[in-house]
Design a protein around this motif. Structure first.
Motif, PDB file in Angstrom:
ATOM      1  N   GLU A 164       2.064   0.176 -20.158  1.00  0.00           N
ATOM      2  CA  GLU A 164       1.662   1.097 -19.094  1.00  0.00           C
ATOM      3  C   GLU A 164       1.749   2.566 -19.511  1.00  0.00           C
ATOM      4  O   GLU A 164       0.870   3.362 -19.192  1.00  0.00           O
ATOM      5  CB  GLU A 164       2.507   0.848 -17.840  1.00  0.00           C
ATOM      6  N   GLU A 208       0.807  -0.369 -13.190  1.00  0.00           N
ATOM      7  CA  GLU A 208       0.952  -1.735 -12.683  1.00  0.00           C
ATOM      8  C   GLU A 208       2.170  -2.372 -13.346  1.00  0.00           C
ATOM      9  O   GLU A 208       2.200  -2.577 -14.559  1.00  0.00           O
ATOM     10  CB  GLU A 208      -0.314  -2.534 -12.961  1.00  0.00           C
ATOM     11  N   GLU A 245       5.251  -5.422 -13.268  1.00  0.00           N
ATOM     12  CA  GLU A 245       5.800  -6.677 -12.768  1.00  0.00           C
ATOM     13  C   GLU A 245       7.152  -6.414 -12.114  1.00  0.00           C
ATOM     14  O   GLU A 245       7.993  -5.736 -12.681  1.00  0.00           O
ATOM     15  CB  GLU A 245       5.966  -7.678 -13.914  1.00  0.00           C
ATOM     16  N   THR A 277       2.893  -6.000  -9.334  1.00  0.00           N
ATOM     17  CA  THR A 277       2.006  -7.140  -9.526  1.00  0.00           C
ATOM     18  C   THR A 277       2.703  -8.472  -9.253  1.00  0.00           C
ATOM     19  O   THR A 277       2.072  -9.527  -9.356  1.00  0.00           O
ATOM     20  CB  THR A 277       1.446  -7.148 -10.957  1.00  0.00           C
ATOM     21  N   SER A 278       3.983  -8.418  -8.926  1.00  0.00           N
ATOM     22  CA  SER A 278       4.717  -9.615  -8.515  1.00  0.00           C
ATOM     23  C   SER A 278       5.870  -9.173  -7.630  1.00  0.00           C
ATOM     24  O   SER A 278       6.140  -7.982  -7.481  1.00  0.00           O
ATOM     25  CB  SER A 278       5.239 -10.391  -9.746  1.00  0.00           C
ATOM     26  N   ARG A 327       1.550  -1.826  -1.612  1.00  0.00           N
ATOM     27  CA  ARG A 327       1.458  -2.330  -2.986  1.00  0.00           C
ATOM     28  C   ARG A 327       2.634  -1.927  -3.854  1.00  0.00           C
ATOM     29  O   ARG A 327       2.823  -2.490  -4.926  1.00  0.00           O
ATOM     30  CB  ARG A 327       0.174  -1.822  -3.647  1.00  0.00           C
TER      31      ARG A 327
END
Length: 410
Positions: free
Chosen positions: A126, A154, A156, A183-184, A211
């Motif tokens: 990232e 993004e 995890e 993302t999780s 998000r």
């Protein structure tokens, strides 16, 4: 250093050491602030020393007088290249990588123990697509250079919350706005809550979104004075000792703390009644540091206890699922490692034995708690590992009546 422990009842009053998690975060915020901050009640440890050393390398100035620290911050200004020794502190490493990148500092990171094997792939991916270069070959030392750019990151959420915290420190320093998209599922959420609360106190905001988090650029950290609250992670060892029959009165704890490890009070309350210890099923995704001492508690229960959602413990200072199981089984326990946790079956046959700390501070302290209840001598090999987070642990243990003696300095 090997220590021999005989069974005992711990009694007395204890001022719980300051939260390591809170101290890391306050030190970093103070070091990035404009002006001078005063932090009091800090419990010095190897991990905290590593973070102070890191922020000193990045240009902040520290005066340490026992538990009182005066910090002259950098105001987030660009600095020259430097070398940072993270020792064995994963928090120091993952918190500081994006901070160093945000202030445009070429930084060489060193570490020891299992730290060189702890993953940083998320940052390589990232940060790497946003102006940062890594000279990294799956170990340490490695070098981070270039200047971090604002963007959407993004991340995890089920690898380590430390990646999110590191970005939350760094992104407010950038010129443009940024967003962290999870993302999780975010595990260890309470540690991110501690970060956001600390940022708020130092004048920096992060907005939670559906998000993840949105962070405005161009923010400035403001210097402040504050006292570091007590550490529920360390208090947990004495809370479990109390559940096993000791009588330790704990002070310096914030009842309104957002520390996730405060959960230990609820777990004990739910499973211990009328002097009897029950059993539990514990989702440890938010409380991974409690696992070793929770396993000790389960070993003395009246039924099978289950710890789950703790897979990330395999990449701590030790493979903490394996080392916790080995510690209790060496003392007559019946603990099985599962894919993501432990099953602890009481045996009513706990006995003395020799425990290998595996260089892990939490294994040392959990074994010392188990030893209060075990009939026989418990020898902990490599007990100096406790110094990583709680250097005075055995001093406090003996002050409360614990029977611990050094038998080897090798």
């Amino acid at each position: 250093m090997d220590i021999s422990i005989r069974p005992s009842v711990l009694r007395g009053k204890l001022d719980v050491p300051a939260s390591k998690s809170c101290a890391h975060r306050s030190i970093i915020c103070a070091a990035l602030a404009d002006g001078v901050s005063h932090l009091s009640g800090v419990t010095m440890s190897k991990d905290i020393e590593a973070t102070i050393g890191a922020m000193t390398a990045l240009g902040a100035e520290f005066t340490v007088n026992g538990g009182d620290i005066t910090v002259k911050g950098t105001g987030g200004k660009t600095a020259d290249s430097c070398v940072i020794d993270c020792n064995e502190s994963g928090s120091t490493l993952r918190f500081i990588i994006p901070v160093a990148a945000a202030i445009g500092k070429s930084t060489e990171f060193h570490g020891r123990g299992r730290l060189p094997q702890r993953p940083i792939d998320i940052f390589i991916r990232e940060l790497g697509r946003n102006g940062v270069s890594f000279d990294y070959h799956n170990t340490m030392p490695f070098t981070v250079s270039g200047g971090l750019r604002s963007d959407i990151f993004e991340i995890e959420g089920d690898v380590s919350s430390q990646f999110i915290t590191g970005l939350l420190f760094a992104l407010p320093l950038l010129d443009g706005d940024s967003e962290i998209v999870l993302t999780s599922h975010l595990e260890s959420r309470p540690y991110v809550d501690i970060t956001i609360e600390t940022l708020r106190r130092f004048g920096v905001s992060a907005e939670e979104t559906e998000r993840g988090f949105r962070i405005k650029g161009g923010q400035r950290y403001r210097a402040r004075d504050e006292k570091i609250e007590g550490d529920y992670s360390q208090a947990a060892f004495f809370c479990v000792a109390n559940a096993l029959g000791s009588e330790v009165e704990l002070h310096n704890l914030n009842e309104n703390s957002v520390q996730g490890d405060k959960k230990i009070l609820e777990i004990i309350s739910d499973m211990c009644y009328n002097g009897n210890i029950g059993h539990y099923r514990a989702d440890c995704s938010d409380i991974p540091d409690l696992v070793p001492v929770l396993a000790v508690l389960g070993a003395f229960g009246n039924g099978d206890s289950v710890i789950y959602n703790a897979k990330r413990l395999k990449i701590k200072e030790s493979d903490r699922l394996a080392s916790t199981s080995a510690m209790l089984n060496a003392l007559g326990g019946d603990v099985t490692v599962t894919d993501d946790g432990l099953v602890i079956r009481p045996t009513n046959a706990m006995h003395g034995g020799t425990v290998d700390s595996c260089g892990d501070h939490r294994i040392v302290m959990a074994a010392a708690v188990a030893a209060t209840r075990i009939d026989g001598e418990v020898v902990i090999k490599g007990a100096e590992a406790a110094e990583k987070s709680y250097p005075a642990f055995f001093d406090d243990y003996k002050m409360l009546g614990g029977k611990a003696n050094v038998i080897s300095m090798e």
